[in-house]
Motif scaffolding. Structure first.
Motif, mmCIF file in Angstrom:
data_model
loop_
_atom_site.group_PDB
_atom_site.id
_atom_site.type_symbol
_atom_site.label_atom_id
_atom_site.label_comp_id
_atom_site.label_asym_id
_atom_site.label_seq_id
_atom_site.Cartn_x
_atom_site.Cartn_y
_atom_site.Cartn_z
ATOM 1 N N LEU A 28 0.820 -1.201 0.000
ATOM 2 C CA LEU A 28 0.000 0.000 0.000
ATOM 3 C C LEU A 28 0.859 1.259 0.000
ATOM 4 O O LEU A 28 0.470 2.293 -0.572
ATOM 5 N N VAL A 93 -9.707 1.960 2.862
ATOM 6 C CA VAL A 93 -8.478 1.717 2.090
ATOM 7 C C VAL A 93 -8.832 1.331 0.661
ATOM 8 O O VAL A 93 -8.243 1.839 -0.302
ATOM 9 N N GLN A 97 -7.909 3.530 -2.627
ATOM 10 C CA GLN A 97 -7.075 2.939 -3.669
ATOM 11 C C GLN A 97 -7.767 3.005 -5.027
ATOM 12 O O GLN A 97 -7.132 3.290 -6.051
ATOM 13 N N GLN A 134 -6.144 7.464 0.711
ATOM 14 C CA GLN A 134 -5.649 6.109 0.932
ATOM 15 C C GLN A 134 -4.627 6.089 2.060
ATOM 16 O O GLN A 134 -4.569 5.157 2.865
ATOM 17 N N THR A 138 -4.849 3.826 5.365
ATOM 18 C CA THR A 138 -3.774 2.856 5.583
ATOM 19 C C THR A 138 -3.099 3.075 6.929
ATOM 20 O O THR A 138 -2.846 2.120 7.681
ATOM 21 N N PRO A 200 -5.567 -5.016 -0.345
ATOM 22 C CA PRO A 200 -6.672 -4.695 0.566
ATOM 23 C C PRO A 200 -7.935 -5.507 0.291
ATOM 24 O O PRO A 200 -8.774 -5.664 1.185
#
Length: 452
Positions: A28, A93, A97, A134, A138, A200
């Motif tokens: 990530l 997340v 993303q 994101q 994260t 994720p």
């Protein structure tokens, strides 16, 4: 066996397996590094190579830095709302993303980007927005599922992989821009960002949770206990923890060091390309090698050094060495024409940059209260990014009025200020106070959990 409890393998949950945590968070962070390498490094270098003024380049960097400064507006939403049966932060997340993938692709659709400042800045702004989105999710998930004993090691891996992702996208992106054009270069790199969506989606936060909204699963008991559903409790909890002395001092310190980062991000491409006569391709190659070397060192030993010697000692040491390094380089203007001297400076700076970021992130996580982890951690990072944006904007003014040597000296003074501030941070006393908040918070949350 209960019908509502799905069969899940242990390695599919982040809370149960350290390797799963390390791989997922590293991936990530690579996803954050790829667009950052393009927007904060490759494009400014490309603009400098094509004769754009310091004010134009500084304006672009300042605009794309704005979303990173206002992450604090997003974080409370993540602490307040979630699909709890998918995890406290994992749904956010995935959403962040997805937005990062779409916005990164949109950058490749900007027509005539070199002379379309509005289009370039707009696309860059949205990349930064979803990158920041994101990032908040994260980091909140990392604070939530990474044990305290693994935080420094995990941050070494996370930040190291981000630096490697940033540098790799910088050098590859620069080569692609010069070879096949801006649009194809950006579109090609966006494929790598899309591939990271696997992590994720595939790995749960905790055993028994849903992979997707339509799959079987249920919220974990500790998620129910930690999650607050009242804005009043969220902001009351946040106020309790950020008003502690260590929180306030640390926030001021990370803002100050953010100014240094922002100044250097704009200063380096201008200095090497317009003062030393480098091409943007050569600059990208040298900077990429320097960043990769720093990232690898950070992954291998960065976290262990913080664990072994302590956060405050390592922060102070890194800041002190940074001041000496930048001051020494400022006094060597007669040697700037020697590329070896510049190589050594850049490699040393980026190694220290990586190590400092690892120590800062680990310290920020240690100061966080899990109940409001996304908001509190984001508050520290927002302070740092506000400093970056301010530093980027300030660079245009400084370069217009002062010499390269004077700018380097100004930058060298900033780590001194942060090093002094860090002596007033007391992690042990802070954790004692936070633990007392946890006991009080359980009395607020427990009745609601029983009722549900």
């Amino acid at each position: 066996m209960k019908a509502s409890q799905p069969k899940t393998r242990q390695h599919l949950s982040l809370t149960d397996n350290a390797l799963t945590r390390y791989f997922t968070f590293s991936a990530l962070y690579i996803a954050q590094g790829i667009p950052e390498g393009i927007t904060f490094f490759a494009i400014p270098a490309w603009m400098a190579m094509n004769g754009k003024s310091p004010m134009e380049i500084a304006a672009f960097v300042a605009v794309i830095g704005i979303p990173w400064s206002f992450k604090i507006l997003i974080a409370p939403l993540m602490d307040r709302f979630t699909l709890l049966n998918m995890g406290r932060k994992r749904p956010w997340v995935i959403f962040g993303q997805l937005g990062l993938i779409i916005s990164f692709l949109s950058l490749g659709l900007v027509s005539d980007p070199l002379y379309n400042s509005f289009g370039l800045m707009t696309a860059g702004f949205f990349i930064s927005f979803f990158g920041a989105f994101q990032d908040v999710a994260t980091d909140g998930m990392a604070v939530d599922v990474i044990p305290e004993t693994e935080q420094a090691k995990a941050n070494g891996l996370m930040w190291g992989t981000k630096v490697i992702g940033t540098s790799a996208s910088f050098v590859i992106g620069t080569w692609l821009i010069n070879t096949v054009g801006f649009s194809i270069a950006v579109s090609s790199l966006s494929v790598a960002v899309a591939a990271i969506m696997f992590f994720p989606i595939y790995f749960r936060e905790r055993p028994g949770e849903k992979l997707m909204p339509w799959t079987p699963g249920e919220a974990a008991p500790d998620s129910k206990q930690t999650q607050l559903r009242s804005w009043k409790h969220i902001f009351k909890s946040l106020y309790k923890v950020i008003r502690l002395k260590s929180s306030v001092v640390f926030g001021i310190g990370v803002f100050a060091i953010g100014i240094m980062f922002g100044l250097m991000e704009v200063h380096l491409p201008l200095f090497t390309i317009q003062e030393l006569g480098w091409t943007n391709t050569f600059f990208s190659q040298v900077l990429s090698i320097s960043m990769v070397a720093g990232g690898l060192l950070g992954m291998i030993v960065g976290g262990y050094l913080v664990d072994y010697f302590g956060k405050i000692k390592m922060l102070t040491l890194y800041l002190g060495i940074l001041t000496i390094l930048i001051s020494a380089f400022a006094s060597m203007s007669s040697l700037w024409s020697n590329n070896i001297v510049v190589y050594i400076f850049l490699m040393s700076y980026f190694a220290l940059y990586t190590f400092l970021c690892i120590a800062v992130f680990a310290s920020a996580m240690h100061l966080c209260w899990k109940t409001v982890a996304a908001t509190q951690f984001t508050l520290y990072m927002a302070a740092n990014n506000m400093g970056r944006s301010a530093g980027a904007a300030l660079m245009g003014v400084l370069k217009t009025n002062f010499s390269w040597e004077f700018i380097f000296v100004c930058i060298a003074l900033i780590p001194v200020f942060m090093a002094i501030l860090m002596q007033f941070v007391n992690f042990k006393k802070h954790r004692v106070r936070v633990d007392s908040f946890v006991l009080l918070n359980q009395t607020l949350v427990a009745p609601r959990v029983i009722k549900e």
